[in-house]
Write a protein that holds these residues in place. Structure first.
Motif, PDB file in Angstrom:
ATOM      1  N   GLN B  80       0.794  -1.193   0.054  1.00 20.71           N
ATOM      2  CA  GLN B  80       0.097   0.136   0.061  1.00 20.71           C
ATOM      3  C   GLN B  80       0.857   1.204   0.125  1.00 20.71           C
ATOM      4  OE1 GLN B  80      -2.608   0.118   3.619  1.00 20.71           O
ATOM      5  NE2 GLN B  80      -3.440   2.007   2.626  1.00 20.71           N
ATOM      6  N   PRO B  81       0.821   1.910  -1.047  1.00 21.03           N
ATOM      7  CA  PRO B  81       0.334   1.565  -2.422  1.00 21.03           C
ATOM      8  C   PRO B  81       1.209   1.163  -3.290  1.00 21.03           C
ATOM      9  CG  PRO B  81       1.346   3.981  -2.296  1.00 21.03           C
ATOM     10  CD  PRO B  81       1.489   3.562  -0.942  1.00 21.03           C
ATOM     11  N   ALA B  82       0.727   0.396  -4.115  1.00 19.84           N
ATOM     12  CA  ALA B  82       1.099  -0.509  -5.181  1.00 19.84           C
ATOM     13  C   ALA B  82       1.923   0.322  -6.288  1.00 19.84           C
ATOM     14  CB  ALA B  82       0.595  -1.536  -5.920  1.00 19.84           C
ATOM     15  N   LYS B  83       3.030  -0.028  -6.705  1.00 21.66           N
ATOM     16  CA  LYS B  83       4.084   0.716  -7.675  1.00 21.66           C
ATOM     17  C   LYS B  83       4.101  -0.289  -9.062  1.00 21.66           C
ATOM     18  CE  LYS B  83       6.913   3.760  -5.362  1.00 21.66           C
ATOM     19  NZ  LYS B  83       8.060   4.313  -4.979  1.00 21.66           N
ATOM     20  N   LEU B  84       4.197   0.169 -10.241  1.00 22.91           N
ATOM     21  CA  LEU B  84       4.560  -0.701 -11.250  1.00 22.91           C
ATOM     22  C   LEU B  84       5.503  -1.867 -11.360  1.00 22.91           C
ATOM     23  CD1 LEU B  84       4.292   1.862 -14.327  1.00 22.91           C
ATOM     24  CD2 LEU B  84       2.671   0.233 -13.515  1.00 22.91           C
ATOM     25  N   GLU B  85       6.732  -1.693 -10.495  1.00 25.12           N
ATOM     26  CA  GLU B  85       7.507  -2.595 -10.190  1.00 25.12           C
ATOM     27  C   GLU B  85       7.334  -3.582  -9.512  1.00 25.12           C
ATOM     28  OE1 GLU B  85       7.864   0.939  -9.966  1.00 25.12           O
ATOM     29  OE2 GLU B  85       9.309   1.504  -8.164  1.00 25.12           O
ATOM     30  N   ASP B  86       6.045  -3.437  -8.597  1.00 21.89           N
ATOM     31  CA  ASP B  86       5.834  -4.674  -7.592  1.00 21.89           C
ATOM     32  C   ASP B  86       5.249  -5.800  -8.219  1.00 21.89           C
ATOM     33  OD1 ASP B  86       4.463  -2.061  -5.234  1.00 21.89           O
ATOM     34  OD2 ASP B  86       6.427  -2.769  -5.678  1.00 21.89           O
ATOM     35  N   SER B  87       4.997  -5.706  -9.843  1.00 23.58           N
ATOM     36  CA  SER B  87       4.295  -6.616 -10.493  1.00 23.58           C
ATOM     37  C   SER B  87       5.422  -7.803 -10.367  1.00 23.58           C
ATOM     38  CB  SER B  87       4.262  -6.324 -11.980  1.00 23.58           C
ATOM     39  OG  SER B  87       3.245  -5.393 -12.093  1.00 23.58           O
ATOM     40  N   ALA B  88       5.005  -9.049  -9.791  1.00 23.69           N
ATOM     41  CA  ALA B  88       5.856 -10.002  -9.537  1.00 23.69           C
ATOM     42  C   ALA B  88       4.856 -11.131  -8.926  1.00 23.69           C
ATOM     43  CB  ALA B  88       6.948  -9.790  -8.532  1.00 23.69           C
ATOM     44  N   VAL B  89       5.550 -12.445  -8.575  1.00 23.97           N
ATOM     45  CA  VAL B  89       4.851 -13.480  -8.124  1.00 23.97           C
ATOM     46  C   VAL B  89       5.306 -13.342  -6.414  1.00 23.97           C
ATOM     47  CG1 VAL B  89       4.750 -15.992  -7.650  1.00 23.97           C
ATOM     48  CG2 VAL B  89       4.713 -15.070 -10.038  1.00 23.97           C
ATOM     49  N   TYR B  90       4.487 -13.651  -5.864  1.00 25.64           N
ATOM     50  CA  TYR B  90       4.796 -13.478  -4.214  1.00 25.64           C
ATOM     51  C   TYR B  90       4.742 -14.797  -3.776  1.00 25.64           C
ATOM     52  CZ  TYR B  90       5.214  -8.429  -4.981  1.00 25.64           C
ATOM     53  OH  TYR B  90       5.488  -7.129  -5.174  1.00 25.64           O
ATOM     54  N   LEU B  91       5.862 -15.388  -3.200  1.00 18.47           N
ATOM     55  CA  LEU B  91       5.591 -16.806  -2.813  1.00 18.47           C
ATOM     56  C   LEU B  91       5.830 -17.015  -1.351  1.00 18.47           C
ATOM     57  CD1 LEU B  91       8.628 -18.171  -5.429  1.00 18.47           C
ATOM     58  CD2 LEU B  91       6.055 -18.760  -5.318  1.00 18.47           C
ATOM     59  N   CYS B  92       4.870 -17.825  -0.796  1.00 24.75           N
ATOM     60  CA  CYS B  92       5.122 -18.174   0.688  1.00 24.75           C
ATOM     61  C   CYS B  92       5.870 -19.561   0.922  1.00 24.75           C
ATOM     62  CB  CYS B  92       3.599 -17.833   1.253  1.00 24.75           C
ATOM     63  SG  CYS B  92       3.688 -18.358   3.116  1.00 24.75           S
ATOM     64  N   ALA B  93       6.672 -19.415   1.832  1.00 27.67           N
ATOM     65  CA  ALA B  93       7.183 -20.777   2.082  1.00 27.67           C
ATOM     66  C   ALA B  93       7.231 -21.099   3.678  1.00 27.67           C
ATOM     67  CB  ALA B  93       8.772 -20.726   1.613  1.00 27.67           C
ATOM     68  N   SER B  94       7.343 -22.066   4.045  1.00 24.12           N
ATOM     69  CA  SER B  94       7.368 -22.747   5.578  1.00 24.12           C
ATOM     70  C   SER B  94       8.401 -23.756   5.525  1.00 24.12           C
ATOM     71  CB  SER B  94       6.005 -22.725   6.291  1.00 24.12           C
ATOM     72  OG  SER B  94       5.773 -24.203   5.719  1.00 24.12           O
ATOM     73  N   SER B  95       9.319 -23.707   6.813  1.00 21.16           N
ATOM     74  CA  SER B  95      10.197 -24.745   7.100  1.00 21.16           C
ATOM     75  C   SER B  95       9.726 -25.337   8.486  1.00 21.16           C
ATOM     76  CB  SER B  95      11.560 -24.232   6.871  1.00 21.16           C
ATOM     77  OG  SER B  95      11.855 -23.238   7.852  1.00 21.16           O
ATOM     78  N   PRO B  96      10.299 -26.406   8.588  1.00 20.90           N
ATOM     79  CA  PRO B  96      10.145 -27.102  10.078  1.00 20.90           C
ATOM     80  C   PRO B  96      10.564 -26.130  11.333  1.00 20.90           C
ATOM     81  CG  PRO B  96      10.929 -28.488   8.532  1.00 20.90           C
ATOM     82  CD  PRO B  96      11.131 -27.186   7.985  1.00 20.90           C
ATOM     83  N   PRO B  97      10.356 -26.748  12.406  1.00 24.64           N
ATOM     84  CA  PRO B  97      10.860 -25.854  13.785  1.00 24.64           C
ATOM     85  C   PRO B  97      12.325 -25.694  13.746  1.00 24.64           C
ATOM     86  CG  PRO B  97       9.141 -27.505  14.392  1.00 24.64           C
ATOM     87  CD  PRO B  97       9.517 -27.664  12.902  1.00 24.64           C
ATOM     88  N   VAL B  98      12.794 -24.742  14.679  1.00 29.67           N
ATOM     89  CA  VAL B  98      14.380 -24.319  14.782  1.00 29.67           C
ATOM     90  C   VAL B  98      15.052 -25.453  15.178  1.00 29.67           C
ATOM     91  CG1 VAL B  98      15.757 -22.902  16.144  1.00 29.67           C
ATOM     92  CG2 VAL B  98      13.785 -21.950  14.880  1.00 29.67           C
ATOM     93  N   GLY B  99      14.367 -26.173  16.013  1.00 28.76           N
ATOM     94  CA  GLY B  99      15.371 -27.428  16.730  1.00 28.76           C
ATOM     95  C   GLY B  99      15.798 -28.433  15.539  1.00 28.76           C
ATOM     96  N   GLY B 100      14.805 -28.430  14.694  1.00 27.70           N
ATOM     97  CA  GLY B 100      14.899 -29.425  13.825  1.00 27.70           C
ATOM     98  C   GLY B 100      15.614 -28.989  12.385  1.00 27.70           C
TER      99      GLY B 100
END
Lengths: 114, 116
Positions: B80-100
Motif C-alpha cells: 500500500q500503495p502499489a507501484k508498477l515495479e511490484d508486479s511479480a509472483v509473491y511466494l510464501c514458504a514454511s520450514s520445520p521448527p528451529v530445533g529440527g
C-alpha cells in the motif's frame, strides 16, 4: 554479504547428453539447496546438501557440494525432455541463533531438445 | 500432508491501489517466509517470521510493504500503495521448527500480481 552465482543462466541441450550446472557462493556455509521450478509453477525441493563432500542422486540428477571451494554442482545424465525447467541453488547463510536466511541464485533455465 | 496454501492466485490492480496476500503454512512449521520473484529472477526474501516474531525484514520496502503473522500461524502481506515495479509472483514458504534444522523450505503456489 552472501552472494550466490549460477552458471550458465541458460542452457539448451539435446536429449541423451550430459551436462553440469554450477553454483558458486561467496562466504562460508554448511548447507545448500537445489530447487526446480516449472514455468508458472512454484518451487520444488530437489536436494539438501549438508556437509563437505555430500553427494545426492535422484534419477538423472546428481548434486554435490564442496564447501572448501564454495561450489556445488548439479549434474544431468542422459537428459530427457521432462527435465526442462529452471533450476535454482540456494545457500544458507548459517545458523545465527535464530533461523537460517537462505539466498537464491538467479536460476539456470534448462531447455532440453528432443 | 497439506502443503502451503496461498490466496489469491492472481491479482490485477492499478498503481497506487492496495493489495493483500494470505498464506497458511504447513501445520507445525514455525518459520514462514515471504519472497518476491520477478520474472526471470530468483526469489528474493522479503520477510522471515519465527512463530509470530520477525527474524529478518531487511529487504522489505517498509514504506509500502507490511506483513504480520498472527498467532504464529497464518500470515498476510500487504502492499500500500502499489507501484508498477511490484508486479511479480509473491511466494510464501514454511520450514520445520528451529530445533529440527533441516532447512528445506516448502513453497506455496504463489500469488501472481500485475500492477497496471
Amino acid at each position: 554479504e552472501l552472494k550466490v552465482e549460477q552458471n550458465p543462466l541458460f542452457l539448451s541441450m539435446q536429449e541423451g547428453k550430459n551436462y553440469t550446472i554450477y553454483c558458486n557462493y561467496s562466504t562460508t556455509s554448511d548447507r545448500l539447496y537445489w530447487y526446480r521450478q516449472d514455468p508458472g509453477k512454484s518451487l520444488e525441493s530437489l536436494f539438501v546438501l549438508l556437509s563437505n563432500g555430500a553427494v545426492k542422486q535422484e534419477g538423472r540428477l546428481m548434486a554435490s557440494l564442496d564447501t572448501k571451494a564454495r561450489l556445488s554442482t548439479l549434474h544431468i545424465t542422459a537428459a530427457v525432455h521432462d527435465l526442462s525447467a529452471t533450476y535454482f541453488c540456494a545457500v544458507d547463510e548459517g545458523w545465527k541463533g535464530r533461523d537460517d536466511k537462505i539466498i537464491f541464485g538467479k536460476g539456470t533455465r534448462l531447455h532440453i531438445l528432443p | 500432508e497439506a502443503g502451503v496454501a496461498q490466496s489469491p492466485r492472481y491479482k490485477i490492480i492499478e498503481k497506487r491501489q492496495s493489495v493483500a496476500f494470505w498464506c497458511n503454512p504447513i501445520s507445525g512449521h514455525a518459520t514462514l517466509y515471504w519472497y518476491q520473484q520477478i520474472l526471470g529472477q530468483g526469489p528474493k526474501l522479503l520477510i522471515q517470521f519465527q512463530n509470530n516474531g520477525v527474524v529478518d525484514d531487511s529487504q522489505l520496502p517498509k514504506d509500502r510493504f507490511s506483513a504480520e503473522r498472527l498467532k504464529g500461524v497464518d500470515s498476510t502481506l500487504k502492499i500500500q500503495p502499489a507501484k508498477l515495479e511490484d508486479s511479480a509472483v509473491y511466494l510464501c514458504a514454511s520450514s520445520p521448527p528451529v530445533g529440527g534444522r533441516g532447512g528445506t523450505q516448502y513453497f506455496g503456489p504463489g500469488t501472481r500480481l500485475l500492477v497496471l
